[in-house]
Write a protein that holds these residues in place. Structure first.
Motif, PDB file in Angstrom:
ATOM      1  N   LEU A   1     -14.166 -10.022 -32.678  1.00  0.00           N
ATOM      2  CA  LEU A   1     -13.963 -11.003 -31.606  1.00  0.00           C
ATOM      3  C   LEU A   1     -14.358 -12.412 -32.031  1.00  0.00           C
TER       4      LEU A   1
ATOM      5  N   CYS B   1     -17.452 -13.807 -32.110  1.00  0.00           N
ATOM      6  CA  CYS B   1     -18.443 -14.417 -31.227  1.00  0.00           C
ATOM      7  C   CYS B   1     -19.797 -13.758 -31.439  1.00  0.00           C
TER       8      CYS B   1
ATOM      9  N   LYS C   1      -8.541  -5.626 -28.057  1.00  0.00           N
ATOM     10  CA  LYS C   1      -9.141  -6.938 -28.288  1.00  0.00           C
ATOM     11  C   LYS C   1      -8.974  -7.862 -27.089  1.00  0.00           C
TER      12      LYS C   1
ATOM     13  N   ASN D   1     -12.105  -9.429 -25.283  1.00  0.00           N
ATOM     14  CA  ASN D   1     -12.268 -10.894 -25.293  1.00  0.00           C
ATOM     15  C   ASN D   1     -12.540 -11.416 -23.889  1.00  0.00           C
TER      16      ASN D   1
ATOM     17  N   THR E   1     -16.176 -13.039 -23.885  1.00  0.00           N
ATOM     18  CA  THR E   1     -16.068 -14.457 -24.265  1.00  0.00           C
ATOM     19  C   THR E   1     -15.797 -15.382 -23.092  1.00  0.00           C
TER      20      THR E   1
END
Length: 279
Positions: free
Chosen positions: A211, A213, A270, A274, A278
């Motif tokens: 990802l 992050c 994903k 995400n 995120t």
């Protein structure tokens, strides 16, 4: 005299009655009960035993009955042994649920007698912990369930004995609905153990890598649903209460269940992950 684990009845100097159950637990229950009745069906015969205050009364009764193999035991806790018999119903239900998780397709039924009648709860997971995950997330938006299972033989150190072990790992992600559950040899691990800590670390690394992050453990656990079921012939406990594991081989085997397949699982989901981590 006592009931012990085993597949058949024998008579020897150290025991009389042998059953296909956990011998130590059954023997302890026998001697802490006001009375206990055991009925065992196998090989076309039915065996009956009655105990009072831990001692057999009336000997072993054997008769022919064509029926399925199985064991039926009823007992009453002895108030001279237990000063408090108010066992929380949920504690018993949790044990039966763990049993159903370990034996996919088996049904555990908990019947609780209340003032309004009998309340019955059944636990059955044909696909094991995958079905358990789906049950926990009914009506909730989640990722698919990742599942991996491994069995192997190994050792914790070169000078320690080899033993067989098995690990089942299920992972799911759900917004604000994270939980971690670990069981070992039918026992709930309230402190999980080093194998669980390393699994969480591996999951974090995979997510951060794909990802792009940084994830704190607090944020991860807020959305991570993780169930690890382990079995082994030898167990290295993390504490005297036996509520956590520190077996090196089980830790490494658990790590192996979170490998390349989990990497692909994260990539396939994903977009969902995400949005979860995120935003």
């Amino acid at each position: 005299c006592e009931l012990y684990a085993g597949g058949k009845y024998e008579s020897a100097s150290d025991y009389e009655f042998s059953l296909g159950l956990n011998g130590l637990g059954l023997c302890a229950t026998q001697y802490s009960s006001e009375w206990m009745d055991a009925e065992i069906c196998r090989d076309g015969f039915i065996y009956k035993l009655h105990f009072e205050k831990g001692e057999n009364k009336g000997g072993l009764h054997k008769s022919w009955r064509k029926t399925h193999s199985g064991t039926y035991i009823r007992f009453k806790p002895d108030t001279e042994v237990f000063t408090d018999l108010s066992i929380p119903p949920q504690q018993i239900a949790d044990k039966l649920q763990a049993l159903a998780l370990l034996i996919p397709g088996m049904t555990s039924i908990f019947r609780h007698e209340t003032a309004s009648g009998i309340e019955e709860t059944a636990f059955c997971y044909p696909k094991g912990i995958t079905d358990y995950m789906l049950e926990q997330n009914m009506g909730r938006e989640t990722s698919p369930v990742y599942f991996s299972e491994l069995t192997a033989e190994g050792q914790d150190r070169y000078n320690r004995p080899r033993y067989a072990a098995g690990v089942k790992t299920a992972i799911c992600f759900a917004k604000d609905a994270g939980f971690v559950k670990c069981c070992h040899n039918l026992k709930d691990l309230t402190h999980c153990g080093t194998h669980c800590d390393e699994a969480i670390h591996s999951i974090t690394q995979r997510l951060e890598w794909i990802l792009g992050c940084r994830l704190s453990e607090e944020i991860l656990l807020k959305h991570l649903q993780l169930v690890i079921i382990t079995t082994s012939e030898i167990t290295d406990w993390a504490n005297g209460a036996r509520t956590g594991l520190q077996s090196i081989f089980i830790r490494d085997l658990t790590q192996d269940t979170i490998g390349d397949d989990f990497h692909h699982f994260v990539k396939q989901n994903k977009t969902f992950l995400n949005d979860l981590f995120t935003k």
